[in-house]
Design a protein around this motif. Structure first.
Motif, PDB file in Angstrom:
ATOM      1  N   VAL A   1       1.013   2.882   6.064  1.00  0.00           N
ATOM      2  CA  VAL A   1       0.078   2.594   6.848  1.00  0.00           C
ATOM      3  C   VAL A   1       0.293   1.541   8.022  1.00  0.00           C
ATOM      4  N   LEU A   2       1.037   0.616   7.674  1.00  0.00           N
ATOM      5  CA  LEU A   2       1.349  -0.397   8.525  1.00  0.00           C
ATOM      6  C   LEU A   2       2.095   0.056   9.941  1.00  0.00           C
ATOM      7  N   LEU A   3       3.181   1.086   9.398  1.00  0.00           N
ATOM      8  CA  LEU A   3       3.936   1.773  10.340  1.00  0.00           C
ATOM      9  C   LEU A   3       3.142   2.795  11.192  1.00  0.00           C
ATOM     10  N   ILE A   4       2.314   3.548  10.652  1.00  0.00           N
ATOM     11  CA  ILE A   4       1.089   4.141  11.128  1.00  0.00           C
ATOM     12  C   ILE A   4       0.543   3.352  12.571  1.00  0.00           C
ATOM     13  N   ALA A   5       0.214   2.246  12.084  1.00  0.00           N
ATOM     14  CA  ALA A   5      -0.627   1.368  13.030  1.00  0.00           C
ATOM     15  C   ALA A   5       0.307   0.336  13.726  1.00  0.00           C
ATOM     16  N   PHE A   6       1.566   0.989  14.048  1.00  0.00           N
ATOM     17  CA  PHE A   6       2.638   0.349  14.557  1.00  0.00           C
ATOM     18  C   PHE A   6       2.137  -0.322  16.062  1.00  0.00           C
ATOM     19  N   PHE A   7       1.681   0.823  16.832  1.00  0.00           N
ATOM     20  CA  PHE A   7       1.386   0.614  18.126  1.00  0.00           C
ATOM     21  C   PHE A   7       0.018   0.105  18.133  1.00  0.00           C
TER      22      PHE A   7
ATOM     23  N   SER B   1      -7.147   3.380  14.041  1.00  0.00           N
ATOM     24  CA  SER B   1      -8.004   4.279  13.245  1.00  0.00           C
ATOM     25  C   SER B   1      -7.453   5.393  12.396  1.00  0.00           C
ATOM     26  N   ASN B   2      -6.258   5.831  12.966  1.00  0.00           N
ATOM     27  CA  ASN B   2      -5.582   6.881  12.088  1.00  0.00           C
ATOM     28  C   ASN B   2      -4.809   6.355  10.886  1.00  0.00           C
ATOM     29  N   ALA B   3      -4.487   5.058  11.131  1.00  0.00           N
ATOM     30  CA  ALA B   3      -4.009   4.395  10.094  1.00  0.00           C
ATOM     31  C   ALA B   3      -4.991   4.310   8.843  1.00  0.00           C
ATOM     32  N   LEU B   4      -6.085   3.730   9.317  1.00  0.00           N
ATOM     33  CA  LEU B   4      -7.143   3.496   8.347  1.00  0.00           C
ATOM     34  C   LEU B   4      -7.666   4.735   7.688  1.00  0.00           C
ATOM     35  N   ARG B   5      -7.744   5.796   8.168  1.00  0.00           N
ATOM     36  CA  ARG B   5      -7.926   7.067   7.768  1.00  0.00           C
ATOM     37  C   ARG B   5      -6.876   7.565   6.334  1.00  0.00           C
ATOM     38  N   VAL B   6      -5.654   7.224   6.958  1.00  0.00           N
ATOM     39  CA  VAL B   6      -4.621   7.654   5.980  1.00  0.00           C
ATOM     40  C   VAL B   6      -4.581   6.603   4.789  1.00  0.00           C
ATOM     41  N   PHE B   7      -4.880   5.467   5.108  1.00  0.00           N
ATOM     42  CA  PHE B   7      -5.007   4.538   4.046  1.00  0.00           C
ATOM     43  C   PHE B   7      -6.185   4.807   3.210  1.00  0.00           C
ATOM     44  N   ALA B   8      -7.308   5.521   3.725  1.00  0.00           N
ATOM     45  CA  ALA B   8      -8.362   5.637   2.784  1.00  0.00           C
ATOM     46  C   ALA B   8      -8.036   6.918   1.785  1.00  0.00           C
TER      47      ALA B   8
ATOM     48  N   GLU C   1       1.478   8.976  14.513  1.00  0.00           N
ATOM     49  CA  GLU C   1       1.239   7.633  15.513  1.00  0.00           C
ATOM     50  C   GLU C   1       2.289   6.859  15.487  1.00  0.00           C
ATOM     51  N   GLY C   2       3.097   6.815  14.377  1.00  0.00           N
ATOM     52  CA  GLY C   2       3.855   5.643  14.194  1.00  0.00           C
ATOM     53  C   GLY C   2       5.318   6.204  15.146  1.00  0.00           C
ATOM     54  N   PRO C   3       6.127   5.256  15.159  1.00  0.00           N
ATOM     55  CA  PRO C   3       7.509   5.465  15.765  1.00  0.00           C
ATOM     56  C   PRO C   3       8.354   6.782  15.223  1.00  0.00           C
ATOM     57  N   THR C   4       8.947   7.353  15.866  1.00  0.00           N
ATOM     58  CA  THR C   4       9.322   8.648  15.269  1.00  0.00           C
ATOM     59  C   THR C   4      10.624   8.541  14.371  1.00  0.00           C
TER      60      THR C   4
END
Lengths: 434, 452
Positions: A158-164, A172-179, A236-239
């Motif tokens: 989740v933290l890497l999805i929200a990297f940027f 918001s995408n990281a939040l969705r994944v976390f949920a 959304e995270g880095p490749t």
């Protein structure tokens, strides 16, 4: 001569220790240069690979089925103990090997790919924490310990999805994944509670319940039906992190859990059938969706889920060895594809030029057999990613939000008025001047 | 001497509150308040005359108060605020320390006073907190009167001494149980009495509201009065408390899902997570007690950090926050963001923090007595984890630095005390055995005390 137990402990602990040490250095204000971080990463995973190799040699030369390393109790209170037991056997060793080899490779790749990125250090710290969590999952001697690793992997993902994190979309995408992760992790937690309740006397009914609950957790982590909707959001995270998480390790963690659930699946064949069904449905839907994706990372992610779906089906049918070979091959190939994704267009142009501008059409083999009307419907279906997010929104999210909103309104009414507080709207800097 | 120290632990803050009122305009009130709270902490440490539960609760509470007083923004360091915080400390410590029912009721009332007499924003929004806390206090007073009357008719000399009444098994009046139950449920914010805490968090002093709830006097009353004085109740008699606590955990976590006001949200999360303490205390098993104690520690420390960070942001931005939009404050205040996120993951039981071990112990300790804990705890913590991460994201992420107003990051005094809290949570999370040794000693003593 270092004992194999010690080597196993060191392999698992090494990324965790590196994470803790580098974090501490950063907190103390040490100037951590990119070069230092890269060298530490290279040494860590080189040593870890050698450790896994030593374990492999030990197991094959001695003909061992497994190596158990007991480090006493993590904690103990009265009769209750939380043992710290690590285990490698023919299932977990390939997973551990994949983790250290691929994390090392991704680390080496990221040294250039993430060069001068503001979150360079954060990326590497999360990579180490992820590797630690994954190794804990794959070598845990108990489901209780597995939960700890499972949570680490989820959190780092989740933290890497929200990297940027300066942009709202990755957050918001990281939040969705976390949920989705947390919702599905309930299956793992409750399953372990059920196992503790039955101790060593697991009845077929309990085995079916535990298998179902673990299937829920595994489906969440491996983006299986109906939870595949989070996967494109995770891009959304880095490749490099997409490669290690959704091409290689994290996406296969669910399959690993299912492999560990095999004894219970054998007691509950009806759930094994369900595992096969979930896998096959996922595979069909994911390949369909993948064909309608217009960006390379999302296409690869769905291709990845397609293969994991097939792996789930193999596990449900009891073909464990095939599943293991499939996982190893798939993880390696997919990591390579993800890491090459940023230069896909460049490579296509090179190929195109090399072929003298005569590159043939690809990707429309199976669709051609379908009637045009069906193709159009399927295309719409695939564009909405098989309605999986919509399905979850309608069945789970919307009712929860409705109930929560209703209850909140009731609470506010009970208090007499909606709000008397002085509310501040944080201005965009410079807005006031304008 | 030990009794004297124990008494001083709650008398000193009481005197400190008076001193702040009298000389607060000449001497910085924060200095007096911190000195008084530190003195209370020092007096609580030996704990020779205290039972296991009281000793644990007193040391923790005095420590929390020091954290709150040191980290409170300048805006909250007025004479009234500091004196009020000391009153809450004095009243709560008196409840923990005393063996006398009258002092217990007195402490209960004193701890409530600062919140009771502060209708700052509007009377209407204070009606719910006042009403519910008032009902609980009257119920507790009524129960004590009934207990005294029954003890007197049984010929007991000291009708106000809890230890003299314990084990005599004279109190068989269902009205006593009903009244104590009402006091517990209202003070703990258990459904259907949950509304006062979010209202108080939203309208009143956030730090005082957090401190007040983190006394967990409702859970304390179960161990102090219900189990020892009403042994005829048995496990079945105590079950309603646990069931209602579990309902509260689920209900408030559901409320938090769509709550957009940070103050209310952290209040709801505090209610939800702390409800499990009741289930642990009431479980009757040593693991359950130990889990409840550790959970008490985790919830108190983590939520105090969350409250302090939130209040610090409010003080910097000059008003109550709303989270309809991303605020991106982490770009300007990365340390405050780090404190917030570590406390958040601790309170929802992520591995690497003491919350993980506490939850594990609580689950196993209550598995036989309350199987529903095994289901509700994962559900509630999953929803709470999401709500907290959402709050973190809204407060600290989602904007470029140039779009965020310049605010100072954590000040040194904030940094020191918040780091200490997180060190406890993470340090004991990595090496939980140290906490277990403490929890085992305390829970064994508590188990013996409650079942003698």
């Amino acid at each position: 001569m270092v004992s194999s137990e010690l080597i196993l402990g060191a392999v698992v602990a090494l990324p965790g220790l590196v994470f803790a040490l580098v974090t501490m250095l950063w907190l103390l204000g040490a100037p951590l240069k990119e070069r230092f971080v890269v060298i530490v990463t290279a040494i860590t995973y080189s040593v870890a690979v050698l450790g896994v190799l030593a374990l492999f040699v030990e197991m094959s030369s001695q003909g061992l089925q497994q190596i158990l390393a007991s480090f006493g109790n993590w904690f103990k209170l009265g009769a209750y103990e939380f043992p710290l037991i690590l285990k490698v056997d023919r299932v977990s060793l390939p997973f551990a090997a994949l983790t250290v080899i691929l994390t090392g490779l991704v680390g080496a790749f990221s040294a250039r790919y993430m060069h001068r990125e503001p979150g360079f250090l954060r990326f590497f710290l999360l990579l180490h924490l992820f590797a630690f969590g994954a190794l804990v999952i794959f070598t845990a001697g108990s489901f209780d310990l597995l939960i700890a690793g499972w949570e680490f992997v989820g959190l780092t993902s989740v933290l890497l999805i929200a990297f940027f994190h300066e942009r709202p979309d990755p957050v918001s995408n990281a939040l969705r994944v976390f949920a989705v992760y947390r919702g599905c992790d309930i299956g793992l937690l409750v399953g372990v509670v059920v196992l503790h309740h039955y101790h060593d006397h697991v009845t077929p009914g309990a085995a079916a319940l535990v298998s179902l609950l673990f299937l829920l957790a595994a489906s969440g982590k491996s983006a299986q039906f109906p939870f595949s909707g989070w996967l494109p959001r995770a891009m959304e995270g880095p490749t490099p992190s997409s490669a290690i998480f959704y091409g290689a390790i994290s996406v296969h963690a669910g399959a690993y859990l299912m492999l560990r659930t095999r004894p219970y699946l054998e007691m509950a064949p009806q759930v094994a059938v369900l595992v096969v069904a979930v896998g096959l449905v996922t595979a069909v839907l994911a390949t369909l969706v993948g064909r309608a994706c217009s960006d390379v990372k999302t296409s690869l992610a769905y291709a990845s889920v397609t293969q994991v779906g097939v792996i789930f089906a193999e596990i449900g049918m009891g073909w464990e060895t095939l599943a293991l070979v499939h996982i190893c091959g798939h993880a390696a190939v997919r990591t390579l594809q993800f890491l090459r994704a940023p230069s896909a267009l460049h490579e296509f142009h090179q190929l195109h030029a090399a072929a003298g501008g005569e590159l043939g059409q690809t990707g429309s083999h199976y669709e051609a057999f379908l009637p045009v009307a069906v193709r159009a419907r399927l295309y719409r279906f695939a564009l909405d990613r098989a309605h999986m997010d919509t399905l979850l929104d309608r069945i789970v999210v919307a009712p929860l939000v409705r109930v929560s909103t209703l209850l909140n309104r009731t609470e506010y009414r009970m208090e007499g008025k909606p709000s008397g507080a002085r509310v501040v709207r944080v201005p965009v800097a410079g807005e006031a001047d304008a | 001497m030990p009794e004297m120290l124990t008494m001083m632990a709650w008398m000193v803050p009481l005197a400190g509150a008076l001193l702040v009122r009298v000389v607060g305009d000449k001497v910085p009130p924060r200095s007096i308040a911190v000195a008084a709270a530190l003195a209370a902490l020092v007096c609580s440490l030996p704990g020779a005359s205290l039972d296991a539960l009281s000793h644990f609760a007193m040391v923790l509470y005095a420590g929390l108060t020091v954290v709150v007083l040191v980290a409170a923004p300048k805006k909250d360091s007025t004479v009234g605020e500091q004196a009020g915080t000391l009153l809450i400390l004095a009243g709560t410590l008196a409840v923990y320390a005393t063996d006398n029912l009258a002092v217990l009721v007195g402490g209960w009332i004193v701890s409530m006073l600062p919140l009771w007499v502060k209708p700052k924003e509007s009377m209407a929004s204070w009606l719910v907190p006042r009403l519910m806390l008032g009902v609980g206090t009257v119920a507790l007073g009524g129960a004590v009167v009934l207990i005294a009357m029954e003890a007197q008719s049984s010929g007991i000399a000291d009708v106000m001494s809890i230890s003299a009444l314990q084990g005599v098994k004279i109190i068989d009046n269902p009205a006593v149980y009903g009244l104590i139950l009402l006091a517990i449920l209202t003070r703990k914010g258990v459904v259907p009495f949950q509304s006062w805490l979010p209202a108080m968090c939203e309208q009143g002093s956030l730090l005082q509201a957090g401190l007040f709830v983190n006394g967990h006097l409702g859970a304390f009353l179960v161990a102090r009065l219900v189990v020892p004085l009403l042994p005829n109740l048995g496990q079945d008699g105590l079950a309603p408390i646990s069931i209602l606590a579990l309902v509260t955990a689920a209900y408030t976590s559901l409320l938090a899902l769509t709550e957009r006001r940070p103050r209310r949200l952290v209040g709801l999360l505090l209610l939800s997570q702390s409800s499990f303490i009741l289930a642990g205390v009431e479980s009757g098993t040593q693991e359950g007690f130990a889990g409840a104690l550790l959970f008490w520690l985790v919830v108190s420390l983590s939520t105090t950090v969350l409250f302090v960070v939130l209040r610090a942001l409010e003080a910097r931005l000059g008003g109550w926050l709303r989270t309809e939009d991303y605020l991106g404050l982490g770009m300007r205040a990365p340390r405050l963001a780090a404190f917030f996120v570590v406390a958040a993951v601790a309170v929802v039981g992520m591995p690497g923090t003491l919350g993980f071990a506490a939850e594990d112990l609580l689950l196993h300790g209550t598995l036989e007595s309350h199987r529903w804990v095994g289901l509700i705890l994962p559900f509630a913590t999953a929803m709470n984890a999401f709500s907290l991460l959402r709050l973190f994201a809204r407060l600290f992420l989602g904007r470029y630095e140039r779009m965020v107003p310049a605010i100072p990051d954590a000040l040194p005094r904030e940094r020191w005390v918040l780091t200490a809290c997180l060190l406890v949570l993470v340090g004991l999370g990595v090496m939980p055995q140290a906490a277990m040794i403490f929890a085992q000693a305390k829970s064994t003593a508590l188990h013996a005390m409650l079942h003698r």
